[in-house]
Scaffold this active site. Structure first.
Site, PDB file in Angstrom:
ATOM      1  N   CYS A 156      -3.642  -4.672  29.507  1.00  0.00           N
ATOM      2  CA  CYS A 156      -2.717  -5.572  29.065  1.00  0.00           C
ATOM      3  C   CYS A 156      -1.175  -4.896  28.733  1.00  0.00           C
ATOM      4  CB  CYS A 156      -3.309  -6.027  27.467  1.00  0.00           C
ATOM      5  SG  CYS A 156      -3.662  -4.551  26.521  1.00  0.00           S
ATOM      6  N   ASP A 174       1.277 -14.271  27.357  1.00  0.00           N
ATOM      7  CA  ASP A 174       0.051 -13.465  27.415  1.00  0.00           C
ATOM      8  C   ASP A 174      -0.078 -13.286  28.946  1.00  0.00           C
ATOM      9  OD1 ASP A 174      -1.792 -11.487  27.303  1.00  0.00           O
ATOM     10  OD2 ASP A 174      -3.094 -12.679  26.056  1.00  0.00           O
ATOM     11  N   HIS A 216      -4.800  -5.137  21.905  1.00  0.00           N
ATOM     12  CA  HIS A 216      -4.010  -6.108  22.758  1.00  0.00           C
ATOM     13  C   HIS A 216      -2.668  -5.848  22.758  1.00  0.00           C
ATOM     14  CE1 HIS A 216      -4.451  -9.072  26.205  1.00  0.00           C
ATOM     15  NE2 HIS A 216      -3.659  -9.938  25.450  1.00  0.00           N
TER      16      HIS A 216
END
Lengths: 323, 666
Positions: free
Chosen positions: B406, B466, B450
């Site tokens: 991420c 995202d 994250h």
């Protein structure tokens, strides 16, 4: 008796004639001073555990808490189920320690350890009771004056096993102790008591020395000094020696004949004389204002005479003399 | 007159000295040398005085020594507060206390105080071995306490009794452990501060940073929703907003003043409470986007919550968040900060952005195109990506390695957006969470950490993008769990092989590991959460408020049950205890009812004579009973049948109750 335990706690133990069984209504239990400190310590431990949110600290604290509480149950169980049976306290002279015999028995089949028993306010003694057995205790009390010493309130207690809790029970038996007057010092030293001194009136003086006259079968009540122990050793049974002189010699120990030194002093003198006459093996009688005991000898007679002295109630006139 | 021997109170001084040494032993690992030295010197002196029967130092000396110890602790730590100085002071004082042994109470107090040190020890180390040692110490304390009591028991008997006491105490201890309410820590603000290492998000982000968190199963925080539970894919927990970029790291823009531009909620508003584990930092995680800060915190630029104090113990706070929203336009300085990039860096990415600018019609399409590229290109999601170059790291990731997690994707997207003139920033926090069906709350672990991107579109405000979400499942390298743990290795590892000894050692290792795992799981890890799970499983209620009163009630009930059962066990007759005595006692009780009071000194023969004299009517029945009793008890004769017969006779013996006055006259 709706709250017997409460009554026992508030008003003291009632007198009981028979034996006392320690059940849950009679036993009290409280933490000792050490137990209180342990309580504080456990609280501190708990706060530490909470503060650090530490599970091991929690575990240790809870184990300690649980062990302390479990020990309280053990303390209670160490006392519960004991039966205390009173015995007759032997008479004592004033000034001696009176002992009130108590027999402690247990039926559960476990030993009872470090059980303490004593009169309230007096010294306690610690003892162990064997499993399914019994043991005797002599809770003592000091004595000062003649008369009847009422059975004291007794306390049975234990701090076994850890000393964090104390379980106790109080009771009072109806077996009283008879206290004889304190005997006056040795007769010769007192000056009052010579064989022919005042207070001793020979009704019929002995002629000559006492000779061994005959032997006859021992009758209970006769002085042990008269038993022919040599004959007993030869296997001839208990026979007592009969002295021709002593048989007839008898003296009267008379309260009225003593110098007016006060009631208690006269009773002390009489006690001394009784002991001396018994020692000498003569027959002696006791005359007190209002009562008299015919001349005789032997331990039973001696105790009867001393009991008369112990229970003697002086009249008004005699009491004045004391003051 | 025979009086029982008075049993002298034992002193047990030597045992107490040994106990103190044993209690101290583990502290040698944690205490500075001078504390250990002083303690051992004092204890050695005490032992020497004891063994040589010399008098103990007088009171002024003891006070002087105590003051010296206190002064030393002050000099070393500046005060007695805290785990280490507190323990040091306690150790020194208890060593001095051992010099004060005048009465039984002094000795008992010394032994009692020894209980506290094992507890302090558990705060230094939570290993299984040390805990077992501490249990042993607790047992020793109980042992010596018993030895200090009057009594004639031997050491072996006392030891056996101590063991029995501890075993009997275990059930209640376990119940207390499981059910005693675990309230929040930090009661006295004595919580360990600086030394403790926390896991959590760091203030900056560089490629590879979140990787160490990904493998940690540690709980970051827990959330209980009261209203408006959002969908699972909306659970973005914002912790830090990283706006500043210096070419290698993303940082929080400390200089941008609060408050952020206003938020307009669109639809669902969630109300919830967060239970945060200590992080050692000031940020508070919140569901995107929080509408207001809790009491002792403020909302920073970027809608992240910032507490005044560091979070050093578990805290709870309530929040309201809008999961769908639009934000007003940010101030110009915020906007500018969200556009900063180094102009000459990452040329290939810049070229890509220029090409996309020509191909797409606006900022939204451009950002979507970059994210589409992640999905279409040969990108892989992995937690073990290759290291990126220090210069032009975005180029290196986008065009060469194409592997990352991420953090890599978020940084690449944010950089690309900024290159296209679209304000963008990286947001770190946590994603999703696991709902605990038993306790009805969400658990967020460090492995849920994250990073994602927020871009600003005029009209809509800051919008969450995202990039990791755009990856398809087959792009994720499966089975990648970062470092395999020792437990995994043991689980799947080959069975122990080799000789008997090696195999035995291998299995012992496995057993130890299982014990260790169980220890961590069941004892160390029994947190409030786990307690709540347990209570929920016991059907005591799902929430803390509901379950705790009931748990307390259950605790009380179990406590009473424990006491009653143990009491019954203690008061019950021992098996094998002779039935002869029991039968005889029962007989005497019946006699008493009949008006014959047995005397304590009276044997069965004299009792028989008295019954014959006083109650001739009862005599025949009583005589048989007494004969059998004598046979069993004194003559050593008789067998089970005699005993059975005795019992039967006693059972059937029912004398008429005491005669009323007047009927019996002698």
């Amino acid at each position: 008796m709706r709250f017997p335990g409460l009554r026992l706690l508030l008003f003291g133990a009632p007198r009981s004639a028979s034996s006392v069984h320690l059940g849950h209504r009679r036993i009290f239990i409280l933490p000792t001073r050490l137990g209180m400190w342990f309580g504080f310590l456990l609280l501190a431990m708990l706060f530490t555990a909470m503060n650090y949110q530490n599970n091991l600290a929690y575990a240790l604290t809870f184990l300690a808490v649980s062990a302390a509480l479990t020990s309280a149950l053990h303390t209670y169980a160490n006392l519960a189920g004991i039966t205390l049976s009173p015995g007759t306290p032997p008479p004592v002279f004033a000034g001696q320690g009176a002992g009130f015999p108590v027999r402690l028995t247990e039926q559960r089949g476990v030993p009872r350890l470090a059980v303490e028993i004593g009169a309230v306010g007096a010294e306690v003694q610690s003892l162990d009771i064997p499993p399914s057995g019994g043991t005797s205790a002599w809770p003592g009390l000091p004595t000062q004056a003649r008369g009847i010493l009422p059975s004291p309130e007794l306390v049975v207690r234990t701090r076994h096993p850890l000393g964090l809790f104390q379980a106790w029970s109080k009771m009072r038996f109806s077996e009283d102790c008879l206290v004889y007057p304190r005997p006056a010092p040795e007769a010769e030293e007192s000056g009052v008591l010579r064989p022919e001194g005042p207070g001793i009136r020979r009704k019929w003086n002995a002629t000559g020395e006492e000779d061994l006259d005959s032997l006859r079968e021992y009758r209970s009540g006769e002085s042990y000094k008269r038993i022919d122990w040599k004959a007993y050793a030869r296997g001839r049974g208990l026979v007592s020696k009969q002295f021709s002189g002593a048989d007839r010699a008898s003296v009267w120990l008379d309260f009225e004949a003593l110098p007016e030194v006060g009631v208690e002093a006269r009773l002390a003198l009489l006690a001394r004389m009784i002991l001396d006459q018994e020692e000498a093996g003569t027959m002696y009688g006791l005359k007190l204002p209002g009562s008299s005991l015919a001349p005789d000898s032997g331990p039973e007679h001696m105790h009867a005479c001393l009991a008369e002295l112990a229970l003697f109630q002086p009249s008004e006139q005699e009491r004045e003399e004391t003051t | 007159m025979i009086r029982p021997r008075q049993i002298r109170e034992p002193t047990r001084n030597l045992e107490i000295i040994l106990l103190l040494a044993a209690v101290f032993a583990p502290f040698a690992l944690w205490m500075p040398l001078w504390v250990s030295g002083s303690f051992l010197a004092l204890l050695g002196l005490r032992a020497w005085l004891e063994l040589s029967q010399r008098p103990l130092p007088s009171r002024p000396w003891r006070i002087l020594l105590a003051l010296a110890g206190l002064a030393a602790v002050f000099a070393a730590w500046g005060g007695p507060f805290g785990l280490r100085p507190g323990s040091a002071l306690f150790l020194l004082m208890i060593a001095l206390k051992s010099f004060e042994q005048n009465s039984a109470r002094d000795r008992e107090m010394t032994v009692l105080l020894c209980c506290f040190l094992p507890l302090a020890g558990t705060l230094f180390s939570q290993s299984l071995g040390l805990f077992l040692y501490n249990l042993l110490l607790l047992g020793t304390v109980l042992f010596i306490l018993q030895r200090l009591q009057r009594g004639s028991a031997t050491a072996g008997q006392v030891l056996a009794r101590t063991g029995r006491l501890l075993v009997q105490a275990l059930p209640l201890a376990a119940v207390l452990f499981l059910l005693f309410p675990r309230v929040g820590g930090g009661l006295l603000s004595l919580t360990p501060s600086a030394q403790t290492a926390y896991t959590g998000l760091s203030q900056t982000l560089a490629p590879g940073d979140v990787a160490h968190l990904a493998t940690s199963r540690e709980v970051a925080f827990r959330v209980k929703f009261q209203k408006g539970i959002p969908d699972q894919e909306e659970l973005y927990w914002r912790s830090l907003v990283l706006t500043r970029y210096d070419g290698s790291r993303w940082r929080v823009a400390e200089d941008l003043a609060a408050p952020p531009a206003p938020v307009e909620p669109r639809g669902n508003i969630a109300e919830y409470r967060v239970d945060l584990q200590p992080t050692g930092r000031k940020y508070l995680p919140a569901l995107d986007l929080p509408l207001a800060a809790p009491e002792d915190a403020q909302m920073r630029q970027g809608y992240s919550l910032h507490r005044k104090e560091k979070v050093t113990s578990r805290i709870q706070y309530g929040l309201r968040s809008a999961t769908r929203y639009s934000t007003a336009a940010p101030r110009s300085d915020v906007r500018e900060a969200a556009l900063e990039i180094e102009e000459r860096a990452n040329p290939r990415t810049q070229a890509l952005v220029r090409r996309l600018e020509r191909e797409t019609s606006g900022p939204r399409e451009l950002v979507d195109a970059v994210m589409h590229r992640f999905a279409e290109g040969e990108y892989l999601y992995t937690r073990n990506p290759p290291l990126l170059r220090e210069e032009d790291p975005v180029d290196h990731f986008l065009f060469q390695t194409k592997q990352g997690f991420c953090g890599h994707y978020a940084q690449a997207l944010a950089w690309a957006a900024r290159a296209a003139g679209i304000p963008a920033r990286v947001v770190t926090g946590y994603l999703g969470g696991t709902r605990n069906p038993l306790g009805d709350y969400w658990i967020l672990r460090q492995s849920d950490a994250h990073a994602w991107v927020e871009v600003y579109f005029s009209g809509a405000g800051w919008v969450r993008k995202d990039p990791t979400r755009s990856l398809s499942p087959d792009q994720i390298v499966s089975g990648e769990q970062g470092d395999t743990t020792a437990a995994d290795e043991l689980e799947g590892g080959p069975r122990p092989r080799g000789g008997l000894l090696e195999r035995a050692l291998g299995y012992a290792g496995l057993a130890w590991d299982a014990a260790y795992f169980g220890w961590n799981y069941w004892v160390l890890g029994f947190t409030q959460e786990r307690q709540l799970n347990l209570l929920a499983r016991l059907r005591l209620g799902d929430s803390l408020e509901q379950a705790l009163p009931r748990a307390t009630l259950l605790l009380t009930f179990l406590f009473l049950a424990f006491m009653l059962i143990l009491m019954a066990a203690l008061l019950g007759r021992r098996r094998g205890e002779d039935g002869i005595a029991r039968a005889y006692t029962r007989f005497l009780k019946k006699l008493r009812r009949a008006g014959i009071e047995p005397r304590s000194c009276e044997g069965p023969l004299s009792l028989d004579r008295r019954i014959e004299a006083e109650r001739p009517d009862l005599s025949p029945a009583c005589r048989k009973i007494l004969q059998e009793y004598i046979e069993l008890r004194y003559a050593g004769q008789g067998d089970r049948n005699t005993l059975r017969s005795l019992r039967r006779r006693v059972r059937r013996f029912s004398p008429p109750s005491r005669l009323r006055g007047g009927q019996l006259k002698i």
